[in-house]
Motif scaffolding. Structure first.
Motif, PDB file in Angstrom:
ATOM      1  N   HIS A 121       6.671 -32.663  60.927  1.00 18.20           N
ATOM      2  CA  HIS A 121       7.935 -32.306  60.287  1.00 18.20           C
ATOM      3  C   HIS A 121       8.158 -33.213  59.082  1.00 18.20           C
ATOM      4  N   GLY A 165      11.086 -26.048  61.223  1.00 14.86           N
ATOM      5  CA  GLY A 165      11.195 -26.509  62.600  1.00 14.86           C
ATOM      6  C   GLY A 165      12.371 -27.424  62.852  1.00 14.86           C
ATOM      7  N   LEU A 166      12.867 -28.093  61.802  1.00 17.04           N
ATOM      8  CA  LEU A 166      14.019 -28.990  61.948  1.00 17.04           C
ATOM      9  C   LEU A 166      15.262 -28.457  61.244  1.00 17.04           C
ATOM     10  N   GLY A 200      17.432 -28.095  66.333  1.00 16.00           N
ATOM     11  CA  GLY A 200      16.188 -28.802  66.083  1.00 16.00           C
ATOM     12  C   GLY A 200      16.410 -30.285  65.859  1.00 16.00           C
ATOM     13  N   GLU A 233      17.417 -31.979  69.226  1.00 13.95           N
ATOM     14  CA  GLU A 233      16.275 -32.241  70.100  1.00 13.95           C
ATOM     15  C   GLU A 233      15.521 -33.484  69.638  1.00 13.95           C
TER      16      GLU A 233
END
Length: 404
Positions: free
Chosen positions: A183, A292-293, A298, A301
């Motif tokens: 990421h 993904g973030l 996201g 997490e």
């Protein structure tokens, strides 16, 4: 009038207040239930609005994702399942009203700071590795904003971000280290200031006074709680703090981040809604991330996995480097130290760090290293302890950043 017991006032006087009729009680219960439902709905609605606001703040970097997908076959693979590597990029972009005060916007930007954050699979520690902006390295062919492609070449590391943004920087890091970047996050000057202000400032300790006109920073020696503008000057100054080198500046950034970790983990932020929400708002509105973030879930997490890591297990270090032979204002990697470091991160092995030597000793070592015609021996910062090789690198931990 008397009741059967002969008590004046009948039932009300004998047994307490008379109950309302059955129909009236039912209406009262319905109204109470309706009021409670409205409160629940209002709370849920407010929570949903706040969630969507924070979620919508985040900027998703779809162009970097597409470029990385193009080169998927040549990217490194994970050696340790469950670990994560996140590239944190501080941009020196002058675009936008708030960033314009730091210089003229020429439509370009370079990476002012790049940190590779490694989170082990067990989430019991974390390692933040700074990569010098002046490091000479091989930059791959990258896609520019105008659609043209650069040629693969040896160049200063921070040129990668100017030429091809986050995707080019990620590919350069992966080629340099052999580590897969999962990421990335990009933060500009204004975003950094907002996050510092959101936690109520970050404390640092100065061994001597600072008077840096370029960094807009003037402080006496001692303890200081730095707010946005002063904090930005502290982490960016190069001419009046330490020896003026980029290495010294990176150590100062690591000290600041250590103090920030301490502050965010304290009850004053995580358990205080009046500070936690502004931090979340500042963080989400200040970052550009990979898909993904690019959601509140996201990011949550990610934070949930690291929030309980003890500060003494949060490690900060810089890749082993020394002055570049043909230009002392540039850097090159020290080998085999750098290879050992990258190998340990790839294998998800814990890192050991020792405090850096005094500035005077470091300057003397760098002058000696630059004067030698042959490459010097491996840095003394990489030592072997115990029955199996376990290099120790120069660095600090978050708990040592406290002013004590």
């Amino acid at each position: 009038m008397t009741d059967s017991a002969g008590i004046p006032g009948g039932t009300d006087a004998a047994g307490g207040p008379r109950r309302p009729p059955h129909g009236r009680r039912r209406r009262l219960l319905r109204r109470a239930a309706l009021g409670a439902a409205l409160l629940v709905l209002a709370g849920a609605g407010t929570g949903w609005w706040l969630y969507n606001k924070l979620d919508g703040n985040i900027t998703e970097d779809t162009s970097a994702a597409a470029e990385l997908e193009r080169y998927e076959r040549e990217r490194p693979t994970h050696l340790a399942n469950g670990s994560q590597n996140i590239l944190l990029i501080g941009s020196d972009s002058r675009s936008g009203k708030e960033n314009a005060r730091y210089g003229q916007d020429r439509g370009t930007q370079r990476s002012d700071t790049v940190i590779l954050l490694h989170l082990p699979a067990d989430r019991k520690s974390a390692a933040a590795v700074s990569i010098p902006r002046d490091l000479m390295t091989d930059v791959p062919s990258c896609l520019k904003a105008d659609g043209q492609r650069t040629r693969e070449q040896l160049a200063q590391f921070n040129w990668a971000f100017e030429w091809g943004g986050a995707a080019c920087t990620i590919r350069t890091v992966e080629k340099l280290t052999g580590i897969r970047v999962d990421h990335h996050m990009v933060v500009d000057f204004n975003g950094f200031k907002q996050m510092v202000n959101a936690v109520g400032g970050v404390e640092v300790c100065l061994g001597r006074p600072v008077d840096d006109t370029e960094a807009k920073l003037r402080l006496p020696a001692g303890r200081h709680l730095l707010q946005g503008e002063q904090a930005l000057g502290f982490v960016r100054a190069r001419h009046s703090l330490g020896n003026g080198s980029d290495t010294d500046r990176m150590e100062r950034q690591q000290q600041f981040l250590g103090s920030l970790v301490n502050k965010v983990q304290s009850n004053g932020v995580l358990l205080n809604p009046t500070r936690l929400y502004p931090l979340l708002d500042a963080a989400t509105s200040s970052v550009t991330t990979d898909p993904g973030l690019a959601s509140l879930r996201g990011l949550y997490e990610l934070v949930r996995g690291v929030r309980n890591i003890p500060t003494e297990h949060v490690t900060f270090l810089t890749v082993p480097r020394r002055p570049y032979p043909s230009n002392p204002n540039r850097d090159e990697l020290v080998q085999p130290d750098a290879t050992r470091l990258f190998g340990q991160l790839r294998a998800d092995e814990p890192l050991k760090v020792t405090p850096p030597p005094p500035v005077e000793e470091r300057e003397r070592n760098e002058r000696t290293s630059h004067a030698e015609t042959a490459p010097p021996d491996p840095s003394p910062s990489a030592t072997v302890t115990g029955p199996s090789p376990a290099p120790t690198f120069t660095g600090t931990t978050a708990d040592s950043a406290d002013c004590r």
